[in-house]
Motif scaffolding. Structure first.
Motif, PDB file in Angstrom:
ATOM      1  N   ALA A  17       0.898  -1.217  -0.130  1.00  0.00           N
ATOM      2  CA  ALA A  17      -0.014  -0.114  -0.069  1.00  0.00           C
ATOM      3  C   ALA A  17       0.901   1.470  -0.023  1.00  0.00           C
ATOM      4  CB  ALA A  17      -0.989   0.217   1.300  1.00  0.00           C
ATOM      5  N   LEU A  18       0.461   2.132  -0.781  1.00  0.00           N
ATOM      6  CA  LEU A  18       1.107   3.504  -0.770  1.00  0.00           C
ATOM      7  C   LEU A  18       1.187   4.087   0.500  1.00  0.00           C
ATOM      8  CD1 LEU A  18       0.101   4.961  -4.030  1.00  0.00           C
ATOM      9  CD2 LEU A  18       2.134   3.792  -3.832  1.00  0.00           C
ATOM     10  N   THR A  19       2.394   4.471   0.710  1.00  0.00           N
ATOM     11  CA  THR A  19       2.350   5.791   1.997  1.00  0.00           C
ATOM     12  C   THR A  19       1.581   7.068   1.573  1.00  0.00           C
ATOM     13  OG1 THR A  19       4.613   6.757   1.399  1.00  0.00           O
ATOM     14  CG2 THR A  19       4.646   4.762   2.837  1.00  0.00           C
ATOM     15  N   ASP A  20       1.322   7.937   2.781  1.00  0.00           N
ATOM     16  CA  ASP A  20       0.587   9.196   2.406  1.00  0.00           C
ATOM     17  C   ASP A  20       1.839  10.152   1.657  1.00  0.00           C
ATOM     18  OD1 ASP A  20      -1.554   8.606   3.672  1.00  0.00           O
ATOM     19  OD2 ASP A  20      -1.189   9.604   5.310  1.00  0.00           O
ATOM     20  N   GLU A  21       2.733   9.798   1.768  1.00  0.00           N
ATOM     21  CA  GLU A  21       3.743  10.626   1.064  1.00  0.00           C
ATOM     22  C   GLU A  21       3.963  10.405  -0.298  1.00  0.00           C
ATOM     23  OE1 GLU A  21       8.339  10.802   2.071  1.00  0.00           O
ATOM     24  OE2 GLU A  21       7.494  11.637   3.962  1.00  0.00           O
ATOM     25  N   ALA A  22       4.083   9.150  -0.554  1.00  0.00           N
ATOM     26  CA  ALA A  22       4.171   8.491  -2.030  1.00  0.00           C
ATOM     27  C   ALA A  22       2.894   8.820  -3.025  1.00  0.00           C
ATOM     28  CB  ALA A  22       4.363   7.101  -1.946  1.00  0.00           C
ATOM     29  N   ARG A  23       1.831   8.612  -2.168  1.00  0.00           N
ATOM     30  CA  ARG A  23       0.588   9.089  -2.856  1.00  0.00           C
ATOM     31  C   ARG A  23       0.532  10.610  -3.055  1.00  0.00           C
ATOM     32  NH1 ARG A  23      -2.480   7.779   1.021  1.00  0.00           N
ATOM     33  NH2 ARG A  23      -2.704   5.461   0.647  1.00  0.00           N
ATOM     34  N   ALA A  25       3.123  12.554  -3.738  1.00  0.00           N
ATOM     35  CA  ALA A  25       4.276  12.851  -4.772  1.00  0.00           C
ATOM     36  C   ALA A  25       3.403  12.171  -6.099  1.00  0.00           C
ATOM     37  CB  ALA A  25       5.540  12.049  -4.444  1.00  0.00           C
ATOM     38  N   ILE A  26       2.813  11.287  -6.138  1.00  0.00           N
ATOM     39  CA  ILE A  26       2.256  11.031  -7.495  1.00  0.00           C
ATOM     40  C   ILE A  26       1.132  11.781  -7.787  1.00  0.00           C
ATOM     41  CG2 ILE A  26       0.942   8.917  -8.523  1.00  0.00           C
ATOM     42  CD1 ILE A  26       2.444   7.129  -6.965  1.00  0.00           C
ATOM     43  N   MET A  27       0.339  12.216  -6.860  1.00  0.00           N
ATOM     44  CA  MET A  27      -0.816  13.124  -7.067  1.00  0.00           C
ATOM     45  C   MET A  27      -0.112  14.505  -7.721  1.00  0.00           C
ATOM     46  SD  MET A  27      -3.771  11.913  -6.497  1.00  0.00           S
ATOM     47  CE  MET A  27      -5.017  13.036  -5.963  1.00  0.00           C
ATOM     48  N   THR A  28       0.917  14.854  -7.062  1.00  0.00           N
ATOM     49  CA  THR A  28       1.638  16.298  -7.506  1.00  0.00           C
ATOM     50  C   THR A  28       2.272  16.081  -9.148  1.00  0.00           C
ATOM     51  OG1 THR A  28       2.133  16.744  -5.195  1.00  0.00           O
ATOM     52  CG2 THR A  28       3.458  17.574  -6.904  1.00  0.00           C
ATOM     53  N   LEU A  29       2.649  14.904  -9.201  1.00  0.00           N
ATOM     54  CA  LEU A  29       3.304  14.598 -10.498  1.00  0.00           C
ATOM     55  C   LEU A  29       2.091  14.436 -11.553  1.00  0.00           C
ATOM     56  CD1 LEU A  29       5.703  13.310 -12.379  1.00  0.00           C
ATOM     57  CD2 LEU A  29       4.630  11.056 -11.917  1.00  0.00           C
ATOM     58  N   LEU A  30       1.017  14.219 -11.383  1.00  0.00           N
ATOM     59  CA  LEU A  30      -0.118  13.950 -12.299  1.00  0.00           C
ATOM     60  C   LEU A  30      -1.018  15.443 -12.435  1.00  0.00           C
ATOM     61  CD1 LEU A  30      -1.592  10.502 -11.436  1.00  0.00           C
ATOM     62  CD2 LEU A  30      -0.111  11.178 -13.504  1.00  0.00           C
TER      63      LEU A  30
END
Length: 76
Positions: A17-23, A25-30
């Motif tokens: 499961a993604l960490t809040d931090e990883a999630r 970062a991905i949202m920011t990328l998109l």
């Protein structure tokens, strides 16, 4: 098309499961101006590590499983 309505739909597959931090970062990328990001998350332990991110126009495969398969293909 969803992109024309300001919606980016993406799926991220990861071994855990993604960490809040990883999630985040991905949202920011998109994220683009005037868009909403809809992210689906799928846990696939066989990926070993890393993640695979899919959007309607692109796929980014940064999984350990892919790297191992690439090495096998090169027979290293």
């Amino acid at each position: 098309e969803l992109a024309e309505r300001g919606l980016t739909v993406a799926t991220v597959e990861s071994a855990r499961a993604l960490t809040d931090e990883a999630r985040s970062a991905i949202m920011t990328l998109l994220k683009k101006p005037q868009t909403v990001v809809q992210l689906s998350e799928v846990v696939r332990p066989e990926l070993i590590g890393g993640f695979k991110l899919r959007t309607p126009t692109a796929t980014l495969d940064a999984t350990i499983a892919k790297k191992l398969n690439d090495l096998r293909a090169k027979k290293i």
